[in-house]
Design an enzyme around this catalytic site. Sequence first.
Site, PDB file in Angstrom:
ATOM      1  N   GLY A 167       0.809  -1.206   0.000  1.00  0.00           N
ATOM      2  CA  GLY A 167       0.000   0.000   0.000  1.00  0.00           C
ATOM      3  C   GLY A 167       0.849   1.265   0.000  1.00  0.00           C
ATOM      4  CB  THR A 168       3.945   2.124   1.800  1.00  0.00           C
ATOM      5  OG1 THR A 168       3.378   1.831   3.084  1.00  0.00           O
ATOM      6  CG2 THR A 168       4.886   3.301   1.911  1.00  0.00           C
TER       7      THR A 168
ATOM      8  CG  ASN B 298      -4.757   3.723   9.354  1.00  0.00           C
ATOM      9  OD1 ASN B 298      -5.201   4.734   8.807  1.00  0.00           O
ATOM     10  ND2 ASN B 298      -3.618   3.727  10.005  1.00  0.00           N
TER      11      ASN B 298
ATOM     12  CD  GLN C 206      -6.634  -0.780   7.729  1.00  0.00           C
ATOM     13  OE1 GLN C 206      -7.383  -1.717   8.018  1.00  0.00           O
ATOM     14  NE2 GLN C 206      -5.350  -0.764   8.074  1.00  0.00           N
TER      15      GLN C 206
ATOM     16  CB  SER D 144      -1.692  -3.244   1.389  1.00  0.00           C
ATOM     17  OG  SER D 144      -0.441  -3.762   1.776  1.00  0.00           O
ATOM     18  N   GLY D 145      -2.038  -6.466   0.163  1.00  0.00           N
ATOM     19  CA  GLY D 145      -2.464  -7.845   0.345  1.00  0.00           C
ATOM     20  C   GLY D 145      -2.624  -8.311   1.782  1.00  0.00           C
ATOM     21  CG  HIS D 146      -0.071  -6.762   5.026  1.00  0.00           C
ATOM     22  ND1 HIS D 146      -0.228  -6.285   6.301  1.00  0.00           N
ATOM     23  CD2 HIS D 146       0.305  -5.712   4.270  1.00  0.00           C
ATOM     24  CE1 HIS D 146       0.077  -4.989   6.316  1.00  0.00           C
ATOM     25  NE2 HIS D 146       0.402  -4.622   5.096  1.00  0.00           N
TER      26      HIS D 146
ATOM     27  CB  CYS E  71       4.018   5.315  25.170  1.00  0.00           C
ATOM     28  SG  CYS E  71       3.798   6.716  26.260  1.00  0.00           S
TER      29      CYS E  71
HETATM   30  C1  LIG Z   1      -4.831   3.257   5.376  1.00  0.00           C
HETATM   31  C2  LIG Z   1      -3.495   2.661   5.085  1.00  0.00           C
HETATM   32  N1  LIG Z   1      -2.788   3.103   4.033  1.00  0.00           N
HETATM   33  C3  LIG Z   1      -1.589   2.583   3.717  1.00  0.00           C
HETATM   34  C4  LIG Z   1      -1.014   1.589   4.471  1.00  0.00           C
HETATM   35  C5  LIG Z   1       0.316   1.082   4.074  1.00  0.00           C
HETATM   36  O1  LIG Z   1       0.280  -0.246   3.620  1.00  0.00           O
HETATM   37  P1  LIG Z   1       1.579  -1.148   3.689  1.00  0.00           P
HETATM   38  O2  LIG Z   1       2.128  -1.028   5.075  1.00  0.00           O
HETATM   39  O3  LIG Z   1       1.122  -2.512   3.358  1.00  0.00           O
HETATM   40  O4  LIG Z   1       2.565  -0.612   2.703  1.00  0.00           O
HETATM   41  C6  LIG Z   1      -1.720   1.107   5.602  1.00  0.00           C
HETATM   42  C7  LIG Z   1      -1.198   0.036   6.484  1.00  0.00           C
HETATM   43  O5  LIG Z   1      -0.190   0.043   7.074  1.00  0.00           O
HETATM   44  C8  LIG Z   1      -2.971   1.657   5.912  1.00  0.00           C
HETATM   45  O6  LIG Z   1      -3.670   1.234   6.967  1.00  0.00           O
HETATM   46  S1  FES Z   2       7.160   6.827  26.260  1.00  0.00           S
HETATM   47 FE1  FES Z   2       5.412   7.635  27.141  1.00  0.00          FE
HETATM   48  S2  FES Z   2       5.844   7.498  29.287  1.00  0.00           S
HETATM   49 FE2  FES Z   2       7.435   6.369  28.352  1.00  0.00          FE
END
Ligand SMILES: Cc1ncc(COP(=O)(O)O)c(C=O)c1O
Ligand code: FES
Lengths: 394, 394, 123
Positions: free
Chosen positions: B74-75, B154, B182, B202-204, B328
């Site tokens: 997807g990226t 997402n 998504q 994106s396949g996964h 975090c």
């Molecule tokens: C909305 C959306 N766009 C793009 C991506 C990127 O896809 P990928 O990480 O498979 O390249 C993701 C997932 O990470 C996504 O959730």
């Molecule tokens: S990174 Fe958020 S408190 Fe540690």
Amino acid sequence: MKMNKRIYLDHSATTGTKQEVLEEMLPVFTTNYGNPSSVHSFGRDAKKLVDQARMRVAKALGALPEEIFFTAGGTEADNWVLKGVAYANKNKGNHIITTAIEHHAVLHTCEQLEKEGYKVTYLPVDSYGMISLEDLKASITDETILISIMYANNEIGTVQPIEEIGKIARERKIYFHTDAVQAVGNVKIDVKAQNIDMLSLSGHKFYGPKGIGALYIRKGTKILNLILGGGQERGRRAGTENVPGIVGLGKAIELATENIDSHNEKLLKMRKKLIDGVMEKIPYTRLNGHPEKRLPNNANFCFQYIEGESLLLNLDMKGIAGSSGSACTSGSLDPSHVLLAIGLSHEIAHGSLRLTLGDDNTEEDIDYVLEVLPEIVQRLRSMSPLYEKVKGGK
Amino acid sequence: MKMNKRIYLDHSATTGTKQEVLEEMLPVFTTNYGNPSSVHSFGRDAKKLVDQARMRVAKALGALPEEIFFTAGGTEADNWVLKGVAYANKNKGNHIITTAIEHHAVLHTCEQLEKEGYKVTYLPVDSYGMISLEDLKASITDETILISIMYANNEIGTVQPIEEIGKIARERKIYFHTDAVQAVGNVKIDVKAQNIDMLSLSGHKFYGPKGIGALYIRKGTKILNLILGGGQERGRRAGTENVPGIVGLGKAIELATENIDSHNEKLLKMRKKLIDGVMEKIPYTRLNGHPEKRLPNNANFCFQYIEGESLLLNLDMKGIAGSSGSACTSGSLDPSHVLLAIGLSHEIAHGSLRLTLGDDNTEEDIDYVLEVLPEIVQRLRSMSPLYEKVKGGK
Amino acid sequence: MYSEKVMDHFTAPRNVGEIDNADGIGEVGNAKCGDIMKIYLKIEDDVIEDVKFKTFGCGAAIATSSIATEMIKGKTIDEALQLTNKAVVEALDGLPPQKIHCSVLAEEAVKAAIEDYKKKNNK
Ligand SMILES: Cc1ncc(COP(=O)(O)O)c(C=O)c1O
Ligand code: FES
Ligand SMILES: Cc1ncc(COP(=O)(O)O)c(C=O)c1O
Ligand code: FES
């Protein structure tokens, strides 16, 4: 059409994935399928696998794990290097040195950079496909920011003097990238000893999976990102990691480098038999590439008076898979730029045949090729208006 | 640490590859491993597989096979669209419209384009994560060349009014891209009816393999290439095809779209149980995202007074895998840009939990979460200086 | 990639060879890929009694040469001049788009051979 044999002699195009490699990949599809960026145990398991693969790649190249970045293949790695280094070092200069026989992943990216105002020198090669170190030195200017020279050529197999190139680049403080897509698994590589700053590789060329590659980037190298998005690969290459592919690449490179000596010994023996046999049995034939400094698995011939595609189709009908640099196979108007760069005429380049050996080949495969190929060449020549003239003139 | 259960509730991060998908992929690693560009039978067999997968993807989207281009995910598809359309349509204008809640693959590429002189409008969203069509219309100028709005978010799962956006874009003759990474497998898509010009997937994310994706590009769309090199994908995307990945993507999208109704029914039922249960059992909790117009598998909560990473770690120790938009967990200093864009304070956004359901989940999984989660939240709150004040004030 | 018909004419090409003392010879080169096709005609009373070819080229080039020779054998030269590359492609059940130019070679070679015959006989 019934086909009894299938003999694959196109290992430079791609290889099958080894069973041991596939076995390490399988649980990653269905059990350890987490996203390495995730905090939970699925994610941590996946991250461990990616880290292990990174260590294996680093070890194979003599690099540090933090210098390895996974990509979708050799092409992406090549694109990344050229654009990334060019854009990041604009302030230092706008000149790139490469060769006339690079893979299109390098050449087409260079052409794009030329359109954007960069200057690119395409070093010529001699009739064996070797660059000259003198040419290289002479082409360096104060504006030179990158030297990108392939380790070994994918068509004619010629291996460049990488260590010497690395030395020259290091002395002049210019980044040195090598496209080692064809070299990994066939040649011993040590990026530190050889002064290599960046190196591209691609899993499917050494019995790993397709769609996964890596770029080694020496620590401290100034290079911008190519693919933008999430913070994967320590913020350098975005996109959810192809974990099964990465695991496969790691296993494949480990196997390929562990077994390199026995692999090469076996291939060299078969190759000698193949080349000697072809040169002896088929007249008007030329061996392309360097006689010694070539990949152990590569044999590349030109058979005068015939054309590559019809040769390939005939071989295929006999169950033999090879490749050709003929214009008729490429869909482009010119035959292979590599064959033209080593000084062949269009007509001669037309009749090229590349046979690239691999781990799955046997001496019997070579016997079979030596039995079948001369007949086919003879038959095609008997149909060729060019051959007629030669015979007539005799 | 002994772990009895592993309940995966992070299907928006990634999914495992389905057995049926993997089974179609297996022979492609070891038997039909040819390079689709090769002339011989190994190559032709591989090409057939790629063509079949392309047809499956086209069918799932209501597109033509020749409008589908495979990418590494997807990226890459998102990067390609934004740069490719921006560079190819410079002469028409330099303005792009997107939203504040896109994935980083879109946002970071937009930021890069801004550095290069393009103008980008980031449409705001309401507290449900919805854009306003009036905002969209108002932001269009004569310079606008591309509208890129994600199909479904997402993090919070909100689904945008894609058809209406498509209509507006078509009326104004502006290209419309949607990041449907998504959405595929969760939402019915028809690129023609919805006037979508480009779509990333994106396949996964739908039980296919990682490291493979696709970009749909409507015929006639002006877009430059991103990855340069060999002539693969009809000259539009270079690099040896990831044939096993492509085969897996094809099978996965076929399964995902065939089974979409039963899949959604099952997920909606589980999700209702999860959301109702959590809201009922845990006070000071907020549901993020649109109550109805959201992905069937997405539940996203903010638990006041606690922090996401410690919540995830505690859940993980109980065998539950979720995710959080907390700063975090992200390695960056700010919590998720999506949670901030829907108007949450840093403090509240910090306590977010995303649980995303999948085909492998059961009602029992939800029962277990509803048993474990309230205790954990309670325990963390009892440790929180913020909660103390609330209780004190009561 | 290729139809069964193409593969048939490629593997068992008809009319390969030369004709001694041919009445017309046409040799054309394909500017696109550098391939060469040569056609020999035996003509009596403006009827093509025999035809042979030699080709240096791809599978499609060989197959188009072969079928073109079959298509003109026994025809008058005027009929043979009507042969188009499109007809050749159709007779082969189609060619891949990047191989259409190979069929042009066949049409040109036939025409060149007939021109040669006409010139030799002042027609
Ligand atoms: C909305 C959306 N766009 C793009 C991506 C990127 O896809 P990928 O990480 O498979 O390249 C993701 C997932 O990470 C996504 O959730
Ligand atoms: S990174 Fe958020 S408190 Fe540690
Ligand atoms: C020398 C060389 N460089 C780069 C590549 C590109 O690698 P990939 O096709 O795996 O992206 C190849 C192979 O096709 C190659 O042989
Ligand atoms: S003769 Fe060269 S492509 Fe057909």
